[in-house]
Design a protein around this motif. Sequence first.
Motif, mmCIF file in Angstrom:
data_model
loop_
_atom_site.group_PDB
_atom_site.id
_atom_site.type_symbol
_atom_site.label_atom_id
_atom_site.label_comp_id
_atom_site.label_asym_id
_atom_site.label_seq_id
_atom_site.Cartn_x
_atom_site.Cartn_y
_atom_site.Cartn_z
ATOM 1 N N THR A 108 31.524 -10.009 -33.966
ATOM 2 C CA THR A 108 30.638 -10.210 -32.972
ATOM 3 C C THR A 108 29.756 -9.203 -32.577
ATOM 4 O O THR A 108 28.505 -9.398 -32.211
ATOM 5 N N LEU A 109 30.309 -8.027 -32.488
ATOM 6 C CA LEU A 109 29.627 -6.866 -32.119
ATOM 7 C C LEU A 109 28.321 -6.582 -32.982
ATOM 8 O O LEU A 109 27.498 -6.427 -32.609
ATOM 9 N N VAL A 110 28.674 -6.788 -34.232
ATOM 10 C CA VAL A 110 27.430 -6.633 -35.209
ATOM 11 C C VAL A 110 26.518 -7.788 -34.890
ATOM 12 O O VAL A 110 25.366 -7.356 -35.025
ATOM 13 N N GLY A 111 26.993 -8.903 -34.813
ATOM 14 C CA GLY A 111 25.939 -10.128 -34.405
ATOM 15 C C GLY A 111 25.083 -9.942 -33.077
ATOM 16 O O GLY A 111 24.054 -9.839 -33.174
ATOM 17 N N SER A 112 25.862 -9.331 -32.109
ATOM 18 C CA SER A 112 25.500 -9.347 -30.931
ATOM 19 C C SER A 112 24.363 -8.064 -30.979
ATOM 20 O O SER A 112 23.458 -7.927 -30.161
ATOM 21 N N LEU A 113 24.904 -6.816 -31.560
ATOM 22 C CA LEU A 113 24.208 -5.598 -31.621
ATOM 23 C C LEU A 113 23.066 -5.541 -32.533
ATOM 24 O O LEU A 113 22.604 -4.692 -32.795
ATOM 25 N N ALA A 114 22.891 -6.703 -33.321
ATOM 26 C CA ALA A 114 21.949 -6.755 -34.571
ATOM 27 C C ALA A 114 20.618 -6.398 -34.083
ATOM 28 O O ALA A 114 19.822 -5.543 -34.615
ATOM 29 N N ALA B 280 34.637 -13.688 -28.264
ATOM 30 C CA ALA B 280 34.300 -13.702 -26.691
ATOM 31 C C ALA B 280 34.220 -12.343 -26.075
ATOM 32 O O ALA B 280 33.356 -11.998 -25.249
ATOM 33 N N ILE B 281 35.208 -11.437 -26.217
ATOM 34 C CA ILE B 281 35.178 -10.055 -25.866
ATOM 35 C C ILE B 281 34.110 -9.368 -26.625
ATOM 36 O O ILE B 281 33.730 -8.467 -25.461
ATOM 37 N N GLY B 282 33.882 -9.542 -27.811
ATOM 38 C CA GLY B 282 32.747 -8.835 -28.241
ATOM 39 C C GLY B 282 31.350 -8.963 -27.744
ATOM 40 O O GLY B 282 30.653 -8.303 -27.440
ATOM 41 N N ALA B 283 31.262 -10.445 -27.242
ATOM 42 C CA ALA B 283 29.847 -10.958 -26.534
ATOM 43 C C ALA B 283 29.650 -10.315 -25.026
ATOM 44 O O ALA B 283 28.824 -9.953 -24.714
ATOM 45 N N VAL B 284 31.160 -10.115 -24.332
ATOM 46 C CA VAL B 284 30.997 -9.464 -23.091
ATOM 47 C C VAL B 284 30.738 -8.000 -23.273
ATOM 48 O O VAL B 284 29.789 -7.518 -22.330
ATOM 49 N N VAL B 285 31.335 -7.458 -24.155
ATOM 50 C CA VAL B 285 31.094 -6.018 -24.390
ATOM 51 C C VAL B 285 29.782 -5.925 -24.710
ATOM 52 O O VAL B 285 29.027 -4.803 -23.982
ATOM 53 N N ALA B 286 28.903 -6.550 -25.595
ATOM 54 C CA ALA B 286 27.730 -6.474 -25.704
ATOM 55 C C ALA B 286 26.839 -6.307 -24.453
ATOM 56 O O ALA B 286 25.674 -5.723 -24.468
ATOM 57 N N LEU B 287 27.191 -7.453 -23.640
ATOM 58 C CA LEU B 287 26.283 -7.428 -22.512
ATOM 59 C C LEU B 287 26.264 -6.307 -21.656
ATOM 60 O O LEU B 287 25.357 -5.711 -20.959
ATOM 61 N N VAL B 288 27.540 -5.368 -21.863
ATOM 62 C CA VAL B 288 27.629 -4.200 -21.098
ATOM 63 C C VAL B 288 26.954 -2.992 -21.972
ATOM 64 O O VAL B 288 25.909 -2.145 -21.392
ATOM 65 N N VAL B 289 27.119 -2.867 -23.090
ATOM 66 C CA VAL B 289 26.487 -1.511 -23.909
ATOM 67 C C VAL B 289 25.234 -1.646 -24.180
ATOM 68 O O VAL B 289 24.505 -0.909 -24.805
ATOM 69 N N VAL C 91 21.642 -11.277 -25.756
ATOM 70 C CA VAL C 91 22.180 -12.199 -26.841
ATOM 71 C C VAL C 91 23.632 -12.519 -26.204
ATOM 72 O O VAL C 91 23.981 -13.630 -26.860
ATOM 73 N N GLY C 92 24.324 -11.817 -25.691
ATOM 74 C CA GLY C 92 25.971 -11.775 -25.444
ATOM 75 C C GLY C 92 25.907 -12.969 -24.757
ATOM 76 O O GLY C 92 27.080 -13.744 -24.931
ATOM 77 N N TRP C 93 25.225 -13.329 -23.617
ATOM 78 C CA TRP C 93 25.539 -14.510 -22.923
ATOM 79 C C TRP C 93 25.194 -15.764 -23.685
ATOM 80 O O TRP C 93 25.900 -16.842 -23.320
ATOM 81 N N PHE C 94 24.479 -15.842 -24.854
ATOM 82 C CA PHE C 94 24.531 -17.006 -25.832
ATOM 83 C C PHE C 94 25.496 -16.918 -26.440
ATOM 84 O O PHE C 94 26.108 -18.028 -27.246
ATOM 85 N N MET C 95 26.230 -15.699 -26.982
ATOM 86 C CA MET C 95 27.331 -15.735 -27.855
ATOM 87 C C MET C 95 28.506 -16.201 -27.351
ATOM 88 O O MET C 95 29.307 -16.645 -28.087
ATOM 89 N N LEU C 96 28.637 -15.805 -26.174
ATOM 90 C CA LEU C 96 29.915 -16.403 -25.294
ATOM 91 C C LEU C 96 30.399 -17.642 -25.181
ATOM 92 O O LEU C 96 31.412 -18.062 -26.025
ATOM 93 N N PRO C 97 29.402 -18.500 -25.091
ATOM 94 C CA PRO C 97 30.031 -20.160 -25.372
ATOM 95 C C PRO C 97 30.349 -20.418 -26.687
ATOM 96 O O PRO C 97 31.082 -21.116 -26.902
ATOM 97 N N PHE C 98 29.337 -19.783 -27.523
ATOM 98 C CA PHE C 98 29.435 -20.336 -28.970
ATOM 99 C C PHE C 98 30.837 -19.762 -29.400
ATOM 100 O O PHE C 98 31.617 -20.315 -30.064
#
Length: 483
Positions: free
Chosen positions: A49-55, A172-181, A317-324
Amino acid sequence: MRDTPGPAGGDRFETDVPARLDRLPWAGFHWRVVIALGITWVLDGLEVTLVGSLAGAIHQSPSLALTETQIGLTASAYLIGAVFGALGFGWLADRIGRRRLFFVTLFVYMLSSIATGFAWDFWSFAFFRLLTGAGIGGEYAAVNSAIQELIPARYRGTTDLCVNGTFWGGAAIGAVVALVVLDPAIIDPEIGWRGAFIVGGALSLIVLLLRRHLPESPRWLMLHGKPEEAGKIVGDIERDVAAAKGPLPPLTYGKVVLHRRGAASIAEVWRAMFDTHRERAILGLTLMSCQAFFYNAVFFTYALVLTKFYAIPAHQVGWFMLPFALGNLMGPLLLGRFFDTIGRRPMITGTYALAGILMAATGAAFAAGWLSAWEQTLAWTVIFFFASAAASAAYLTVGESFPLEMRAMAIALFYAIGTGVGGVIGPTLFGWLISSGERADITWGYYGAAALMLLAAFTEWKLGFAAEGKPLEEVSAPLSAAR
């Protein structure tokens, strides 16, 4: 009860290890197995998820500046590593045991994930992703085998689906982390995406501590001519469970008769897969390949679709990754028990078919431009609620299909072929389709993914078999079983 030694020469023996493991009520021991081994999927979900969110951030990184196609290629590199890691470590797991591999594969994953945070160009990033995938691929083979061999038969389907589904807890954790980083107000995104990989890898140290007290699989020991050692481990487990749950229930079936033998040869593995159990091999290949393409094609390019077609900023993007991710997590958790009650065949058929039909409908809506970013996310969330349970059931099916002596290798081989055919091609193909900038091009990719899921549903309906509530030794007789 004690295992009965064989006649002179010690070649033949009887053991009640499977019956003793299957009669146990659910207890703290089983929770420890699920947590210590299943956490692998949480880490994998976090990583992917980090890779997806951080793309988006990696695409815009001044030090890397990867193109959309290169991002797709790094996703494929991760999956290629997973393929070879599964094959190599899966082969070892059937020969030297499950427990030893738990630590080797985790170290490979940990060091490679940390190294990703220090990548300096496309080639170094892709190489470290490949090594990270190798560690995760090895985990899939060894961990799936151990969980199926340690969990009582009546809980096996539910547990396997839920454990595989925890991938999405990590997502889900990765999506939240992405919102921060990725929030420039909190941290420089160039430092943030690198730190995410480093911290994610370092968390593996916690997993090492959790695994220290897990035993070797008694079934693996039993099948490798060590019934006494297997019986001792089961005795320790029984005492632990009885102390928490009271007197244990009686055995529901008898002993199995086995011959002492070594690990299965490549010829035996090939014969069991493509001769004795040919239909199961076709089923496993179809389920694994179709879900791998379906999943990886969409998931690894999720952020690119949002940023390119819906103008979503990379740090949001993390906000959209989280519900998914949450939809994917809830699918196995809520549907898993039905694979043990309603049965494998109807549930696997139904979840694959629903995912395929819904994907086709969503693809048409995407092509027509009817969906907003949140509506597109909601559609994907519903689709993958069912697809997540279907994908987890593919691993369950492959693990149950073949003799125990080759369980890890079977999981590894089908994971490798499925991922190679469906997973490696998917991200690269969709990365190329997205780079065209045309919705119609991507829609054809969605239609193709939907058709594959429907093909898998049809194959399960025709070739699926009942394994719910049955001992592993009954679902597929061990190669060492006495004739």
